[in-house]
Design a protein around this motif. Sequence first.
Motif, mmCIF file in Angstrom:
data_model
loop_
_atom_site.group_PDB
_atom_site.id
_atom_site.type_symbol
_atom_site.label_atom_id
_atom_site.label_comp_id
_atom_site.label_asym_id
_atom_site.label_seq_id
_atom_site.Cartn_x
_atom_site.Cartn_y
_atom_site.Cartn_z
ATOM 1 N N THR A 359 2.638 6.986 -27.450
ATOM 2 C CA THR A 359 3.022 6.653 -25.964
ATOM 3 C C THR A 359 3.848 7.767 -25.301
ATOM 4 O OG1 THR A 359 2.862 4.335 -26.313
ATOM 5 C CG2 THR A 359 3.987 4.880 -24.303
ATOM 6 N N VAL A 360 3.464 8.138 -24.201
ATOM 7 C CA VAL A 360 4.283 9.183 -23.614
ATOM 8 C C VAL A 360 4.672 8.398 -22.112
ATOM 9 C CG1 VAL A 360 4.384 11.492 -22.350
ATOM 10 C CG2 VAL A 360 3.178 11.100 -24.416
ATOM 11 N N THR A 373 2.052 9.812 -16.217
ATOM 12 C CA THR A 373 2.675 11.097 -16.711
ATOM 13 C C THR A 373 2.443 12.134 -15.637
ATOM 14 O OG1 THR A 373 0.383 11.507 -17.701
ATOM 15 C CG2 THR A 373 2.042 10.705 -19.086
ATOM 16 N N TYR A 441 -1.870 14.434 -26.032
ATOM 17 C CA TYR A 441 -1.094 14.020 -24.677
ATOM 18 C C TYR A 441 -0.746 15.280 -23.795
ATOM 19 C CZ TYR A 441 -0.929 9.301 -26.584
ATOM 20 O OH TYR A 441 -1.215 8.190 -27.371
ATOM 21 N N ASN A 442 -0.594 14.910 -22.596
ATOM 22 C CA ASN A 442 -0.245 16.068 -21.660
ATOM 23 C C ASN A 442 0.362 15.457 -20.437
ATOM 24 O OD1 ASN A 442 -2.528 15.420 -19.547
ATOM 25 N ND2 ASN A 442 -3.556 15.917 -20.988
#
Length: 718
Positions: A359-360, A373, A441-442
């Motif tokens: 998770t971000v 994000t 992820y980004n």
Amino acid sequence: MRFPFSFRFDLGFVALVLGFLLTTLTSQAQSGPLLRELVVRTDTTRYQLSRNTVAVQGEQNLYFYYRQEDETAELEVYPIQPRMPLRLVRSADFTLLDSLTLAPNGQFYRAKVRFKELSAVQFLRFTFTQTADSVGRPAVTQTVNLLPVTRTTLDLRPADTDLYVGEEKVFELSTNNVKNIRAGADWTKGQDIDYRITQEKGVLRLHVLPNALGTRVLTVRPQTERPFLTDNNRRASYALPTIRQEFTVKASRLRFLNVDKKEITIDDVSQRKGVELILDNGRTFELRRTYRIEEQEEAGGALIAELFTRQYLTNDRVLCWLRVYNTHRLTDSYLYIKENDQAKYITNLNISPKTTVTTVSVRHRGGDWVNSTNVSPGETVDVRLEGISLQRARFHFEDVQIVPSDSSVRTDAVVVYRVQIPLTIDKKRITIYNVGQPTGYNLSVKEFQRPHPLDFVSVTFGEAPRPVTRLNGPVLYNRTVRDVVFSFNSNGIDSDKQLYGKQYLTFDIRTQNSKGELIEMRTIDNIVVCPGDNSVRAAFYQDKQCQVGNISLNSLLNARKTYDLDDWSTMIVTVRHTAGQYQEPGFSQKLELVLQRRVKFDIDVSFPGGLLTKYRGESSYTSFGGISLAMLGQLSFYHPEKINRLRPYKVGAGFVALNAFDLSKEGGNRDLGVVILGSLYPTRREAKLTFPLYLGGGYLLSKGKPFFLLGPGIGVRL
């Protein structure tokens, strides 16, 4: 005849030799010492160059004791020639608080200096110079080497003197000067008890690792960064007194075997092929055999790893393959190496799962953590990564700078970074890497989309453009409005310090007559105003939807244009941010433009009654007359500061039929005249029946003479 010539030659040669000797002697005198004495005073102690020196590496140094890292000292400099100007060369190792000043007696110079980081400075020295004088004496320089010394104490007082083979134990050392103790990460080797000294957050620690059983003496030989003096201040020493402490070293029931790798990651390679590992020789190991590793000494424990012995090494160690199947942490317990469910040895190492981000989340300044994000250029945000085995990871954000922060968190489950998004970033996505590999992820780069105050919207309706934010309340305009035009200052949105992005506007337009009745209503959605070329993000705002021209109200109105509206009509335009485009409340500004008039002209029919008239040549007024009929063209006057409110007076001219409703048989009082009348009217709007007062004069057509009249009338408002 040759003697005079020879005599002159000898005299010239002697003069040349004398000149050379004189120059040599002068040069030697000028290259001699510059100072006769130098005194350094710290607190109440004086240190003299002639008495307080010590040899270090073959050079004499003026020593002085210090207690603080930024010790302040007073200098007394006694030059050989005190009348010549003297200067102390500046250095990064000290600050000259008071410049060299000649004492009142003219024998020495005085100055004050403050040193910097005395425990860390190297090659500390004073350099004095005297400039050349007019006689031709060249500049002279002398350097005095300084040796700051301090008294440092170090003591070890362990609360527990029991140690176990293969187990590291940490004790705290007490000292009066932490910065002066030399610390390092290297262990001593070959002793019964090896040790190392570390320093962390101002605390000095002693790490010990026993190697032999029984009662053993730990011998610590600490070193200092700055020396102290021994042998009556004749020798500088960096070695503190040796610390000796007796410990009882006990053996575990099982022998502890050290490994060369303390961190192993579970992946396909480590599970199937295994990781190459060097282990202490267990004496009873058999080559080409597999040993089971569990977390408990008793039989039936969960399988953590398998150890396969390959070959012996020359340093009494064994080369092995380690295949891992479960995770383990050093702090959980020891690992037991078993043969046929019987524990033979113990060891310990970290077996961690592969670093995985699950998770971000992002927290913007002043906000809460959100799963989105999206970030904006120029923004500083906190990024939280959640997953497995994150403490060993080395994360990197593409083209983004990580800002050091006290609120940063780093555990196996959570890692928090504070990142600064560049203003000029040209990417739509910021990839998050771990050891150079994408994590999957980004961060999505989104342009700022915040509502800006509406001062960048201007309106003109016959005058110079004005920001709509300055038009508060109704605007009374007493001329014909050819058009109402809205313009936009695109350079007034973004600035160097604040970015707002595209502005989405909605225009609510409503026109109504003087009675407040609706004439027309329109709504224009999604007017997009993009920041101008002054914005650093101008190139990224380009969009076909951006408004490039002005908005004309007449181009939007269908029923009646602005120039066709009646007196005291009102145009109401509300400019507001489109609510669905922003995550915060936008701004709204209302423009209310009223078509003001100062004078009103109308044809008025009234019924004056009970008029008093006076004819020319007659000395008195006539008696009260009957009801008359007047038709006048009248001018009414509006209040200049109120909307559609008349003054209580009117001025008009027209015809009056005196006693027009005289029903007597004679009817002799009837007459027709041309008059100019002034009238007073009540200003109450709710009154339907009014009684104005008339005053004026005119000319009777039948009698052919002027007259004056005064009296009330009856007015009916429909």
